[in-house]
Every structure is written in structure tokens, then in C-alpha cells.
Scaffold this motif. Structure first.
Motif, PDB file in Angstrom:
ATOM      1  N   ARG A  57       0.349  -1.349   0.112  1.00  0.00           N
ATOM      2  CA  ARG A  57      -0.145  -0.123   0.213  1.00  0.00           C
ATOM      3  C   ARG A  57       0.932   1.588   0.067  1.00  0.00           C
ATOM      4  NH1 ARG A  57      -5.174   0.730   3.478  1.00  0.00           N
ATOM      5  NH2 ARG A  57      -6.356   2.507   2.494  1.00  0.00           N
ATOM      6  N   TRP A  58       1.723   1.425   0.960  1.00  0.00           N
ATOM      7  CA  TRP A  58       3.269   2.201   0.964  1.00  0.00           C
ATOM      8  C   TRP A  58       4.453   1.994   0.993  1.00  0.00           C
ATOM      9  CZ3 TRP A  58      -0.739   2.074   5.199  1.00  0.00           C
ATOM     10  CH2 TRP A  58      -1.741   2.988   5.244  1.00  0.00           C
ATOM     11  N   PRO A  59       4.589   1.314  -0.425  1.00  0.00           N
ATOM     12  CA  PRO A  59       5.847   0.761  -1.364  1.00  0.00           C
ATOM     13  C   PRO A  59       7.471   1.413  -0.675  1.00  0.00           C
ATOM     14  CG  PRO A  59       5.016   1.388  -2.990  1.00  0.00           C
ATOM     15  CD  PRO A  59       3.939   1.948  -1.611  1.00  0.00           C
ATOM     16  N   ASP A  60       6.854   2.459  -1.148  1.00  0.00           N
ATOM     17  CA  ASP A  60       8.064   3.984  -0.650  1.00  0.00           C
ATOM     18  C   ASP A  60       8.253   4.336   0.378  1.00  0.00           C
ATOM     19  OD1 ASP A  60       7.811   4.235  -3.578  1.00  0.00           O
ATOM     20  OD2 ASP A  60       6.638   6.095  -3.436  1.00  0.00           O
ATOM     21  N   VAL A  61       7.289   4.436   1.147  1.00  0.00           N
ATOM     22  CA  VAL A  61       7.444   4.541   3.167  1.00  0.00           C
ATOM     23  C   VAL A  61       8.397   3.514   3.874  1.00  0.00           C
ATOM     24  CG1 VAL A  61       6.362   4.765   5.051  1.00  0.00           C
ATOM     25  CG2 VAL A  61       5.961   6.270   2.941  1.00  0.00           C
ATOM     26  N   VAL A  62       7.317   2.157   3.233  1.00  0.00           N
ATOM     27  CA  VAL A  62       8.349   0.809   3.798  1.00  0.00           C
ATOM     28  C   VAL A  62       9.576   0.586   3.842  1.00  0.00           C
ATOM     29  CG1 VAL A  62       8.115  -1.568   3.695  1.00  0.00           C
ATOM     30  CG2 VAL A  62       5.476   0.458   4.017  1.00  0.00           C
ATOM     31  N   VAL A  63       9.773   1.006   2.273  1.00  0.00           N
ATOM     32  CA  VAL A  63      11.223   1.177   1.574  1.00  0.00           C
ATOM     33  C   VAL A  63      12.072   1.743   3.021  1.00  0.00           C
ATOM     34  CG1 VAL A  63      13.007   0.784   0.360  1.00  0.00           C
ATOM     35  CG2 VAL A  63      10.727  -0.113  -0.232  1.00  0.00           C
ATOM     36  N   VAL A  64      11.984   2.915   2.885  1.00  0.00           N
ATOM     37  CA  VAL A  64      12.772   4.311   3.422  1.00  0.00           C
ATOM     38  C   VAL A  64      12.827   3.658   5.625  1.00  0.00           C
ATOM     39  CG1 VAL A  64      12.905   6.605   4.777  1.00  0.00           C
ATOM     40  CG2 VAL A  64      12.287   5.724   1.977  1.00  0.00           C
ATOM     41  N   ALA A  65      11.883   3.224   5.747  1.00  0.00           N
ATOM     42  CA  ALA A  65      11.473   2.832   7.162  1.00  0.00           C
ATOM     43  C   ALA A  65      12.294   1.300   7.883  1.00  0.00           C
ATOM     44  CB  ALA A  65       9.940   2.434   7.461  1.00  0.00           C
ATOM     45  N   TYR A  93      12.263  -6.141  -2.055  1.00  0.00           N
ATOM     46  CA  TYR A  93      11.691  -7.297  -3.559  1.00  0.00           C
ATOM     47  C   TYR A  93      10.975  -6.048  -3.632  1.00  0.00           C
ATOM     48  CZ  TYR A  93       7.469  -9.370  -5.485  1.00  0.00           C
ATOM     49  OH  TYR A  93       6.769 -10.081  -6.302  1.00  0.00           O
ATOM     50  N   THR A  94      10.040  -5.422  -2.647  1.00  0.00           N
ATOM     51  CA  THR A  94       9.246  -4.877  -2.593  1.00  0.00           C
ATOM     52  C   THR A  94       9.444  -3.113  -3.165  1.00  0.00           C
ATOM     53  OG1 THR A  94       8.446  -4.988  -0.597  1.00  0.00           O
ATOM     54  CG2 THR A  94       7.087  -3.159  -1.393  1.00  0.00           C
ATOM     55  N   GLY A  95      10.622  -2.222  -3.187  1.00  0.00           N
ATOM     56  CA  GLY A  95      11.050  -1.574  -3.984  1.00  0.00           C
ATOM     57  C   GLY A  95      11.037  -2.128  -5.274  1.00  0.00           C
ATOM     58  N   ALA A  96      11.597  -2.656  -5.984  1.00  0.00           N
ATOM     59  CA  ALA A  96      11.664  -3.533  -6.584  1.00  0.00           C
ATOM     60  C   ALA A  96       9.840  -3.433  -7.918  1.00  0.00           C
ATOM     61  CB  ALA A  96      12.478  -3.972  -7.411  1.00  0.00           C
ATOM     62  N   ALA A  97       9.496  -3.942  -6.853  1.00  0.00           N
ATOM     63  CA  ALA A  97       7.926  -4.299  -7.869  1.00  0.00           C
ATOM     64  C   ALA A  97       7.762  -3.910  -7.757  1.00  0.00           C
ATOM     65  CB  ALA A  97       8.105  -5.765  -7.353  1.00  0.00           C
ATOM     66  N   PHE A  98       6.823  -3.041  -6.783  1.00  0.00           N
ATOM     67  CA  PHE A  98       5.641  -1.405  -6.635  1.00  0.00           C
ATOM     68  C   PHE A  98       6.509   0.010  -6.063  1.00  0.00           C
ATOM     69  CE2 PHE A  98       4.606  -5.897  -4.442  1.00  0.00           C
ATOM     70  CZ  PHE A  98       4.661  -6.341  -5.701  1.00  0.00           C
ATOM     71  N   GLY A  99       7.955  -0.246  -6.356  1.00  0.00           N
ATOM     72  CA  GLY A  99       8.228   0.892  -5.568  1.00  0.00           C
ATOM     73  C   GLY A  99       8.216   2.473  -7.274  1.00  0.00           C
ATOM     74  N   ARG A 100       8.030   3.697  -6.874  1.00  0.00           N
ATOM     75  CA  ARG A 100       8.752   4.236  -7.670  1.00  0.00           C
ATOM     76  C   ARG A 100      10.227   3.952  -7.994  1.00  0.00           C
ATOM     77  NH1 ARG A 100       6.355  10.476  -4.895  1.00  0.00           N
ATOM     78  NH2 ARG A 100       4.181   9.685  -4.871  1.00  0.00           N
ATOM     79  N   THR A 101      10.642   5.006  -9.161  1.00  0.00           N
ATOM     80  CA  THR A 101      11.791   4.860  -9.666  1.00  0.00           C
ATOM     81  C   THR A 101      13.098   5.226  -8.415  1.00  0.00           C
ATOM     82  OG1 THR A 101      11.599   5.108 -11.890  1.00  0.00           O
ATOM     83  CG2 THR A 101      13.858   4.926 -11.271  1.00  0.00           C
TER      84      THR A 101
END
Length: 398
Positions: A57-65, A93-101
Motif C-alpha cells: 500500500r505504501w511501498p516507498d515509505v516501507v522501503v525507507v523505514a 523486493y517491494t522497492g523493485a516491484a512496487f515502488g517508484r524509480t
């Protein structure tokens, strides 16, 4: 099963929460066996559970956290060989699959540096400097490789998802185009049937009117001729009814269309001319060239043009008019000539075209001829009367 899969795809947090629960349970078991950092491990496990649950749901926030949590674990020298470490692979995996560039690149960078940071924080070697450096480099690459594989898997998932989305869009676009083409085909078929109905009604009703007028005129003086005229009216009406049933049958079902008679062609021209002569219009008919079988589209076009033209002659030719029909079979073209010597209004021929001023007669001829890539020339005839000349390319029409 299909409904369950569709429901799970529509509720990704349920699936992610189930996997996070497994990791949380393993973390709880590890915390029970841990002595020194049990509270820190439970805290990391709780944060990991939340991040894994909301990762899509929030891939960018999750990767940073997740990166911040990993750096905090390295700085606090909390053992990383615990179940929560699985979450870091999931975040990559989440950052590559669902996050922004930028999220994807950040996840890749974090995966590349995860090994060296772990080695610097937890790995110590008592061997020589060169030998110890090689060991640390090997262990760093070994620890970073799972992150790189997860990131590559995520990129593959993103590409596959984009490809599937493109296929779905293309399928939807093709379906819309197919529906649009079907609507165009239906409209064209309805227009064709409208022209067919016009030809049938205009020709046969015209014959019936002429015969009815003649019967009324000779009713008292020549009952025998009146009886013949009434018989012609009945025969013409039945023929018109059969053709109209055939055309309307096309609108009902494709199977029902087979029950009706074939569409008329050049071979039926003599019957048409006999009917016109019976209605009181003298018609001369001639053919030249090598008579041969024609495509059905050309056959029907010739028949309808002659029918429409003779209907125009009866309506606008005036008294004592005669007509001539000539069909010339050329090597590449079929020439059809219909002309009369009437003294009626030429403007009526040109504007009304046999449709009582509605202007569909000549328009229908041009549309029919255009369907077989032919040409039409209609206009006044030298010395009086009207002439219609149609040229139908036989080679193109095949």
C-alpha cells in the motif's frame, strides 16, 4: 478457487499480513531463546510485522523505514541472524516491484551495502591483513547476494505486471474496435437492406399502379384486358412480398435467410423486362460480347440499376415513351446502358431519381456501383430523353 484468488488479489494486505504473522511467530520463538537483547528483538519484530503488512500500500515509505530500521540494528549491534532479517529481503523486493524509480534504486543500493555494513559491524578476523580482507570481501558479497536476487525478482515482477497490463489494455482496445466495426457493419447492412427494399417497393408498386390505372380505364370496354391487368397486379404483389420477406429474413436470423430465394442477377433481366413490357413500357434489350458468369455483387448491381432506371422511365418519361437496355460484356469491364426517348421532365430524372423527389434513386445507384468500384454517368440524352451508363470493372469486382 477463482473467486478466492480474485478476492485475495483485491485485498493484498490480507496476504501480506499472513506472511508477516509467520515471521512474527518465528521472531517470538527466537526472542524466547534469546537472553541479552530479547526486548530489542521483540521491538524489531513488531515494527517488521507492521511494515510487511502495509508494504504494497505504501511501498516507498516501507522501503525507507526498513532501511532506517536496518541501520538502527547495525548501529546497535543487534544480531541480524534472526527471523526479522527476512523482512529486509521482502523490502528489497517491494522497492523493485512496487515502488517508484527512486525507491527501486534506493532498495538496490541498500542491498549492495547490506553485506559490507554487516561485515564491518559483526565480522572480525584474526588472520593476516590480506587474507582477512579477502575473507571480508567474500562474506560481504555472500551476504549481499540474497538482496540482489530479491531486487532482480522484484524487477521481473514489475516488468511482467506491466506486460500483463499492456495485454489487458490491448485486449480491451481490440474489443472496443471489434464492437465499433460490428456496429459499422450492422449500419452498412441496414443501409443495404434499405436500398433493397426501396428497389423492390419502387419497382413493383410502380408496376401495380400502372396496371391498376389501365384496368380502371378498360374495365367497362374490355373486361378481358382488365382481368389480365388484375392478374399482373396480383403476380407483382406476390413477387414483391417474396422479396421483402427475403430481405426482412436477413434481419431475423442467418439460418432463416437460407429459406428465401437467391438475389436476382443478369439472368433474371429478361423476366424483369417482360414484366415492364406487360406494364405498358416498350423495352428493347440487347447483349454484346462474350456472355459469362459474373460475381454475385456485380449481378445484383446490374439488375437493380436496370430495375431502378426503368422505374424512373415509367414515372418521368411521359406518354408513348420507349426504352432500350444494352449490356456489353467487355474483357475487363461490363457496360450497362439504359436510355429512353421520353419527353418528361429531365429535372425529375436528375433530382427525384425515381423516388418521388426524395433523391435516393440515383444516389442508391451510385452507392451500389461504388461498392464494386464502378462508375456511373447519368444525364439528358441528345435528341431528348434520359441516359444512364454504368461501367463495372470485372477484374476489380472479383
Amino acid at each position: 478457487m477463482h473467486r478466492l484468488n480474485a478476492w485475495l488479489r483485491g485485498h493484498p494486505m490480507v496476504v501480506d499480513g499472513a506472511w508477516a504473522s509467520i515471521v512474527g511467530f518465528l521472531t517470538l520463538l527466537a526472542a524466547v531463546a534469546e537472553d541479552g537483547s530479547r526486548i530489542a528483538l521483540l521491538g524489531i519484530g513488531a515494527v517488521m510485522f507492521v511494515l510487511m503488512t502495509v508494504r504494497r500500500r505504501w511501498p516507498d515509505v516501507v522501503v525507507v523505514a526498513g532501511i532506517a530500521l536496518g541501520l538502527l540494528q547495525v548501529a546497535g549491534r543487534i544480531d541480524q541472524n534472526t527471523p526479522p532479517a527476512i523482512g529486509y529481503l521482502v523490502f528489497c523486493y517491494t522497492g523493485a516491484a512496487f515502488g517508484r524509480t527512486w525507491t527501486s534504486r534506493l532498495a538496490l543500493a541498500a542491498g549492495l551495502t547490506a553485506g559490507p555494513l554487516s561485515v564491518a559491524a559483526f565480522y572480525h578476523s584474526d588472520a593476516g591483513m590480506a587474507h582477512g580482507f579477502l575473507q571480508q570481501a567474500f562474506v560481504s558479497a555472500l551476504l549481499s547476494s540474497p538482496f540482489i536476487l530479491c531486487w532482480a525478482w522484484g524487477r521481473l515482477t514489475r516488468v511482467r505486471r506491466a506486460y500483463l497490463t499492456e495485454l489487458e489494455d490491448r485486449a480491451a482496445r481490440l474489443e472496443r474496435e471489434r464492437d465499433a466495426q460490428a456496429k459499422v457493419a450492422v449500419a452498412a447492412e441496414r443501409a443495404r437492406i434499405a436500398r433493397e427494399l426501396h428497389d423492390v417497393v419502387a419497382h413493383n408498386v410502380s408496376v401495380m399502379i400502372v396496371q391498376a390505372d389501365g384496368a380502371a380505364y378498360v374495365m367497362d370496354n374490355s373486361p378481358h384486358q382488365a382481368k389480365e391487368a388484375l392478374a399482373t397486379i396480383a403476380s407483382t404483389g406476390r413477387q414483391a412480398l417474396v422479396e421483402m420477406r427475403r430481405l426482412l429474413g436477413v434481419l431475423r436470423t442467418a439460418d432463416a435467410a437460407e429459406e428465401y430465394v437467391p438475389q436476382p442477377g443478369v439472368e433474371e433481366l429478361p423476366d424483369l423486362l417482360d414484366q415492364v413490357r406487360t406494364a405498358g413500357l416498350p423495352v428493347e434489350f440487347s447483349t454484346s460480347g462474350e456472355v459469362r458468369e459474373l460475381p454475385r455483387g456485380v449481378e445484383l448491381t446490374v439488375y437493380r440499376i436496370v430495375q431502378e432506371a426503368l422505374t424512373n422511365v415509367r414515372k418521368h418519361g411521359g406518354p408513348n415513351v420507349t426504352a432500350r437496355v444494352a449490356v456489353d460484356f467487355g474483357d475487363r469491364d461490363l457496360n450497362v446502358l439504359i436510355e429512353d426517348d421520353g419527353r418528361g421532365s429531365t429535372d425529375a430524372h436528375l433530382t427525384a431519381g425515381g423516388t418521388d423527389g426524395l433523391g435516393h434513386g440515383l444516389i442508391g445507384m451510385r452507392e451500389r456501383i461504388g461498392m464494386v468500384s464502378g462508375s456511373l454517368d447519368a444525364g439528358p440524352r441528345p435528341g431528348g430523353g434520359f441516359r444512364i451508363r454504368a461501367v463495372l470493372p470485372l477484374k476489380t469486382a472479383r
